[in-house]
Design a protein around this motif. Structure first.
Motif, short mmCIF file in Angstrom:
data_model
loop_
_atom_site.label_atom_id
_atom_site.label_comp_id
_atom_site.label_asym_id
_atom_site.label_seq_id
_atom_site.Cartn_x
_atom_site.Cartn_y
_atom_site.Cartn_z
N ASN A 99 0.82 -0.69 -0.12
CA ASN A 99 0.24 -0.07 0.44
C ASN A 99 1.09 0.60 0.03
O ASN A 99 0.85 2.66 -1.31
CB ASN A 99 -0.71 0.36 0.71
CG ASN A 99 -2.40 -0.82 1.23
OD1 ASN A 99 -2.05 -1.51 0.13
ND2 ASN A 99 -2.98 -0.76 2.06
N ALA A 100 2.10 0.87 0.68
CA ALA A 100 3.07 2.57 1.33
C ALA A 100 3.95 2.31 -0.56
O ALA A 100 3.50 3.70 -1.14
CB ALA A 100 3.53 2.40 2.24
N LEU A 101 3.97 1.56 -1.61
CA LEU A 101 4.77 1.84 -2.42
C LEU A 101 3.26 1.90 -3.22
O LEU A 101 3.78 2.84 -3.94
CB LEU A 101 4.97 0.30 -2.31
CG LEU A 101 6.18 -0.01 -4.43
CD1 LEU A 101 6.83 1.13 -4.27
CD2 LEU A 101 6.28 -1.35 -4.60
N ALA A 102 2.18 1.39 -3.94
CA ALA A 102 1.13 2.59 -5.07
C ALA A 102 1.00 3.69 -3.78
O ALA A 102 1.00 4.71 -4.90
CB ALA A 102 0.26 1.07 -3.89
N ALA A 103 1.06 4.34 -3.52
CA ALA A 103 0.91 5.52 -2.97
C ALA A 103 2.07 6.66 -3.29
O ALA A 103 1.73 7.82 -3.78
CB ALA A 103 0.60 6.15 -1.18
N ALA A 104 3.19 5.91 -3.04
CA ALA A 104 4.29 6.57 -3.15
C ALA A 104 4.77 6.74 -4.76
O ALA A 104 5.40 7.54 -5.49
CB ALA A 104 6.29 5.94 -2.87
N LYS A 105 4.29 5.31 -5.71
CA LYS A 105 4.24 5.37 -7.12
C LYS A 105 3.28 6.52 -7.91
O LYS A 105 4.09 7.65 -8.01
CB LYS A 105 4.20 4.35 -7.70
CG LYS A 105 5.39 3.73 -7.93
CD LYS A 105 4.97 1.61 -8.47
CE LYS A 105 6.70 1.03 -8.73
NZ LYS A 105 6.67 0.02 -9.05
#
Length: 82
Positions: free
Chosen positions: A37-43
Motif C-alpha cells: 500500500n505504501a509503495l502504491a501511494a509512493a508511485k
C-alpha cells in the motif's frame, strides 16, 4: 491506505463511526500488505505530483498525509523504481 489511515477512517465521526474496539478488531484481523500500500501511494505521488524521494517519504509518514510507518515508507522508497 496505511493501517493508521484505515483505523482513523473507521472511527472518524465523518467516516464510518465505528467504536475504537471495533476498529481495532478490524485492523487486527484485516489481511493487508501495508508495504504494498505504501509503495502504491509512493508511485502515485511520484507519477502525478513529481515529488522527490524525500518529499514522498515525508508525505507517506505525515500525520496529515499517508500515516505510514517509517519502515513502510522506507520499503516504498527502496522499491519505487522496481
Amino acid at each position: 491506505m496505511s493501517k493508521q489511515g484505515v483505523y482513523d477512517q473507521l472511527v472518524s465521526e465523518y467516516g464510518e463511526q465505528f467504536s475504537a474496539p471495533a476498529a481495532q478488531y478490524a485492523i487486527d484481523n484485516v489481511k493487508a500488505d501495508w508495504n504494498a500500500n505504501a509503495l502504491a501511494a509512493a508511485k502515485s505521488y511520484q507519477s502525478t505530483l513529481n515529488m522527490s524521494p524525500a518529499a514522498i517519504h515525508d508525505q507517506l509518514t505525515s500525520s496529515y498525509g499517508g500515516k505510514f510507518t517509517q519502515a513502510e515508507a522506507d520499503y516504498a522508497l527502496a522499491h519505487l523504481n522496481d
